[in-house]
Structures are given as C-alpha cells and as structure tokens.
Enzyme design. Structure first.
Site, PDB file in Angstrom:
ATOM      1  N   HIS A   1       0.873  -1.172   0.000  1.00 30.44           N
ATOM      2  CA  HIS A   1       0.000   0.000   0.000  1.00 30.44           C
ATOM      3  C   HIS A   1       0.916   1.231   0.000  1.00 30.44           C
ATOM      4  CE1 HIS A   1      -2.810   2.906   1.925  1.00 30.44           C
ATOM      5  NE2 HIS A   1      -3.782   2.096   1.548  1.00 30.44           N
TER       6      HIS A   1
ATOM      7  N   ASP B   1       3.141  -4.800   7.974  1.00 28.80           N
ATOM      8  CA  ASP B   1       1.900  -4.030   7.924  1.00 28.80           C
ATOM      9  C   ASP B   1       0.753  -5.037   8.004  1.00 28.80           C
ATOM     10  OD1 ASP B   1      -0.459  -2.943   6.991  1.00 28.80           O
ATOM     11  OD2 ASP B   1       0.379  -2.172   5.116  1.00 28.80           O
TER      12      ASP B   1
ATOM     13  N   GLN C   1      -4.470  -5.667   6.739  1.00 25.24           N
ATOM     14  CA  GLN C   1      -5.455  -6.574   6.151  1.00 25.24           C
ATOM     15  C   GLN C   1      -5.442  -7.967   6.776  1.00 25.24           C
ATOM     16  OE1 GLN C   1      -7.793  -5.651   4.153  1.00 25.24           O
ATOM     17  NE2 GLN C   1      -7.017  -3.608   3.695  1.00 25.24           N
TER      18      GLN C   1
ATOM     19  N   LYS D   1     -10.087  -1.380  10.549  1.00 25.66           N
ATOM     20  CA  LYS D   1     -10.181  -2.602   9.726  1.00 25.66           C
ATOM     21  C   LYS D   1     -10.394  -3.833  10.616  1.00 25.66           C
ATOM     22  CE  LYS D   1      -7.186  -0.578   6.195  1.00 25.66           C
ATOM     23  NZ  LYS D   1      -8.024  -0.177   5.079  1.00 25.66           N
TER      24      LYS D   1
ATOM     25  N   CYS E   1      -4.725   2.357  -3.678  1.00 29.48           N
ATOM     26  CA  CYS E   1      -3.491   2.889  -3.066  1.00 29.48           C
ATOM     27  C   CYS E   1      -2.328   1.932  -3.283  1.00 29.48           C
ATOM     28  CB  CYS E   1      -3.674   3.181  -1.577  1.00 29.48           C
ATOM     29  SG  CYS E   1      -4.859   4.470  -1.253  1.00 29.48           S
TER      30      CYS E   1
HETATM   31  N1  PLP Z   1      -1.752  -1.036   4.528  1.00 33.77           N
HETATM   32  C1  PLP Z   1      -2.726  -1.739   3.950  1.00 33.77           C
HETATM   33  C2  PLP Z   1      -2.432  -3.113   3.443  1.00 33.77           C
HETATM   34  C3  PLP Z   1      -4.007  -1.182   3.834  1.00 33.77           C
HETATM   35  O1  PLP Z   1      -4.979  -1.890   3.263  1.00 33.77           O
HETATM   36  C4  PLP Z   1      -4.238   0.127   4.323  1.00 33.77           C
HETATM   37  C5  PLP Z   1      -5.555   0.762   4.154  1.00 33.77           C
HETATM   38  O2  PLP Z   1      -6.279   0.478   3.234  1.00 33.77           O
HETATM   39  C6  PLP Z   1      -3.192   0.798   4.938  1.00 33.77           C
HETATM   40  C7  PLP Z   1      -1.953   0.187   5.018  1.00 33.77           C
HETATM   41  C8  PLP Z   1      -3.359   2.163   5.492  1.00 33.77           C
HETATM   42  O3  PLP Z   1      -4.208   2.140   6.608  1.00 33.77           O
HETATM   43  P1  PLP Z   1      -4.728   3.463   7.283  1.00 33.77           P
HETATM   44  O4  PLP Z   1      -5.300   4.310   6.169  1.00 33.77           O
HETATM   45  O5  PLP Z   1      -5.771   3.007   8.243  1.00 33.77           O
HETATM   46  O6  PLP Z   1      -3.576   4.118   7.931  1.00 33.77           O
END
Ligand code: PLP
Length: 406
Positions: free
Chosen positions: A123, A200, A203, A226, A364
């Site tokens: 992301h 990270d 998900q 999430k 993203c």
């Molecule tokens: N990493 C992954 C895999 C994501 O799906 C997302 C959000 O869609 C993020 C990071 C970023 O999360 P946040 O916008 O809650 O900081």
C-alpha cells in the site's frame, strides 16, 4: 463448529439498512469494516459517562477514562501476543505507524548507500514514508518484484537481501489482491541478513489470530477501523530495545519526563511516542473491538470466510470476460477483478445502484497496478459478517451490468 453468521450480522446496525431501495450488500471491508454494537456502545459510554483527559487529573472521571484507556492497551497487547503492554503504541493507524518508524528509526539508522526493501504489493502508506526518509538520508527504497499471480518473488527477495539492506517492510496480506505473504519466512530471512522487518498487518488482523513473537518481526502495525473498531486509531507494536533506543517522533505533552530550556528528557515507552491528548474514545472503542472479535470462534470465522471466497471464485468462472487478479491459493478476504467491456468505475456505480458496495480504482497500490499494466481493478472484499447470499448478489449484479453493456 458452524459459524452462526446471522447472529454475528445482527450485531452490526449499519448492515441492517437499504441502499437505493435494496438491502445493503457490503463488500468493502478491506477499506473499512462495519462496527458491532459493542464497539458503538463502548464509545457512547465513554462520552456519556467517563469523558475526561487521561493520565492527568486526580478526579474520578479521569481515573475511569485512564483505566479504560490502559485496559485497551492490555487487550491489544494480548491480542498481538506482546509480552508487555508498554510495547503497544497508539497511533492513528498503519499510515502513522509506518511514518513513526520511518522517521524515528530511519533518521537515526539509515545512511547513504543503505537500502529499504518493500514489496511491490505494498500500500502507498508502506512505500511513501520510506521514500521520504530515504531521500533525506541518501538511502534507497528497492522493490521486491511479484509474479504474474501477485505473489512475492522469493528468489528475487533472497538475491536482494545483502548487507546494504537495513529494513524490510512488507504487508501480511495485500489489500489489492488478498495475497497472504509468507511473512514468518520473510522475517527470518531478513533477520539472517542483519536487517529489521516491519509488518503491515492492516489486512490481516480481522482474519486470524496473531502472535508477533512467533512471527519474529521487529515492528507490527494495524488500524483499528479494519478490525471492527473506530477510525483514527491503531497500534504499533515494536521490540522493547528498539523502541527504547528510538528518538521521539512527535514532541509535546505526555511524552516528556522533564522540560527545561536547558534540555528536555523524555518519558518511557509507550508514552515517549504519544504526545498530546490521544484519541481516547477511539482507543476504548478499539479495546471493545478486540474483546468482541476474541469472543468469536476465530477458526470457525476463518473457515466461513474461506468458504465465501471459494464460492466467489466458483461463480466467477461462469461470468464470461471476468479476469480475476491474485493467486488461487494463499489469498484471503479479497476478490479483485476486471470485467471485459466495463470500466471498473462504471461497475462500482452500477453495482451501487443495486445496493452493492464494492471498491474500484488503484487501491493505493499504484506500483502494483503498473506491474499488471492496468489503471485499477474492481475489488469486492469480505468479512466474517458476509453471507453466501451476499456473494450470489454480487454475481447477479455483475450479470445485470453485463446485460446493460451487451
Ligand atoms: N496497509 C494496507 C495493506 C491497507 O490496506 C491500508 C488501508 O487500506 C493501509 C496500510 C493504510 O491504513 P490506514 O489508512 O488506516 O492508515
């Protein structure tokens, strides 16, 4: 044991509504999950009964707010398998967690010629902060390639892992494809090469139990929204020694030991990284979310989700011109696809008219979209509250869209 999806669904008020005159079919949980009543009630209770700032006052409300706030930290620590709640730092979400590590750890540890490896599946929030700090430090962000199936190329990873690599940043599960990455193996390889590894977990957390110690990573981050919790709050877990050695990221109240114009000393972890009034209601709501999810039979929930995805893949084969992205196995929660003759954006709008919420676009993950030479995809994402009827409604909806374009 069978998973009682109807009784789970009944706990989510937002799922009980109609959209455009149809019962809502919510297939956008990878963007954000809906919230159970237990979470909504915990937030309401805080504002109605305990609203006060934490850690600061001697009065009853502040003491109740502080207890609930710190109880959430313990809940999240247990949820992650952290030996110590002090290793859990409240952040706004994964985005802030990566920025915190990139700036606090990166500024003091990255030097000219060093490398940060990130997978092509990342992301933007796990790419851009590393690019910013590497540009400042004269270091370099290097992408680990992915296969045509959307799986990280482990041979290429092995080759990239040399003495220049100081950090490997990888997601546990890809938000764009649902690929489950072999993070335990990737962490072990990073450590053997002398690098740190940040995972990270945005998900992953809603889909299965976690154990950061077993994973062996140095940092793990997730976003509350999430995981059936509120937006604007999440957690960064880190190894104690690393967190203690890292300088503060934000300065302000709460993160200090003593302030003077001759020099300021800082608080211990986790408070060193928690400047200012935190998102108290959010933290309490996140604690409620963790409690709620842990009250479920998580194996049964995971089996239910796997059945949803398998049914989706099965029905997809009956739709002419549908191209599914991502691997056949080791995938969770996400059905990412293209439909011949239909732009993903139009598809999203036309499904919305039928009460079906999906996400379209680059998710993203522009480098990943470039890898597949596509501007974006349509993505239906599932959570434990979805039903087989939801999956079927998606495909009925897709057929209707195809008829429109026929
Ligand atoms: N990493 C992954 C895999 C994501 O799906 C997302 C959000 O869609 C993020 C990071 C970023 O999360 P946040 O916008 O809650 O900081």
């Amino acid at each position: 044991m069978d998973f009682d999806v109807e009784s789970v669904r009944a706990q989510f008020p937002a799922l009980q509504q109609e959209v455009n005159g149809r019962p809502l079919i919510y297939l956008d949980s990878a963007a954000t999950t809906q919230k159970p009543k237990a979470v909504i009630d915990a937030i309401t209770h805080y504002y109605q009964c305990d609203n006060a700032n934490v850690h600061r006052a001697a009065h009853a409300l502040s003491s109740r707010a502080t207890s609930a706030f710190e109880a959430s930290r313990q809940l999240v620590a247990d949820f992650l398998g952290s030996p110590d709640p002090a290793q859990v730092i409240w952040v706004r979400g994964v985005t802030e967690a990566v920025n915190l590590v990139a700036y606090s750890w990166g500024r003091s540890n990255l030097n000219a010629g060093d490398r940060v490896l990130v997978s092509t599946l990342e992301h933007h929030s796990d790419i851009v902060p590393w690019q910013l700090v590497c540009a400042e430090r004269g270091a370099e962000v290097v992408a680990i390639p992915v296969s045509d199936e959307g799986v990280i190329d482990q041979a290429a990873y092995d080759e990239l892992l040399d003495e220049r690599v100081k950090m490997v940043a990888v997601n546990h599960v890809s938000n764009a494809l649902g690929t489950v990455n072999p993070v335990k193996e990737m962490v072990a390889k990073a450590k053997a090469a002398g690098a740190l590894c940040m995972v990270d977990g945005a998900q992953a957390v809603a889909h299965w139990p976690l154990d950061v110690i077993d994973l062996g990573c140095d940092f793990y981050a997730f976003s509350g929204h999430k995981l059936f919790g509120p937006t604007g709050v999440g957690a960064l877990w880190g190894r104690r020694k690393l967190l203690e050695a890292m300088p503060p990221f934000f300065g302000g109240g709460e993160m200090i030991d003593r302030v003077s114009f001759d020099g300021t000393t800082f608080n211990t972890i986790p408070f060193k990284f928690e400047a200012g009034t935190p998102h108290i209601a959010g933290v309490i709501g996140l604690g409620a979310a963790v409690k709620w999810v842990q009250s479920l039979d998580r194996d049964a929930a995971a089996a239910h989700e796997a059945q949803l995805l398998a049914h989706c893949d099965e029905l997809a084969q009956e739709i002419p011109g549908l191209r599914r992205l991502g691997p056949d196995t080791n995938r969770i929660g996400v059905f990412s696809f293209l439909l011949e003759g239909t732009h993903p954006e139009d598809l999203g709008t036309l499904l919305d008219q039928q009460g079906i919420a999906i996400r379209t676009g680059h998710h993203c993950a522009q480098p990943l979209m470039s890898r597949f030479d596509i501007p974006g995809s349509a993505r239906a994402s599932f959570s434990l509250y979805n039903t087989m009827a939801d999956v079927e409604a998606l495909f009925t909806g897709l057929r209707k869209v195809q008829e429109l374009f026929a």
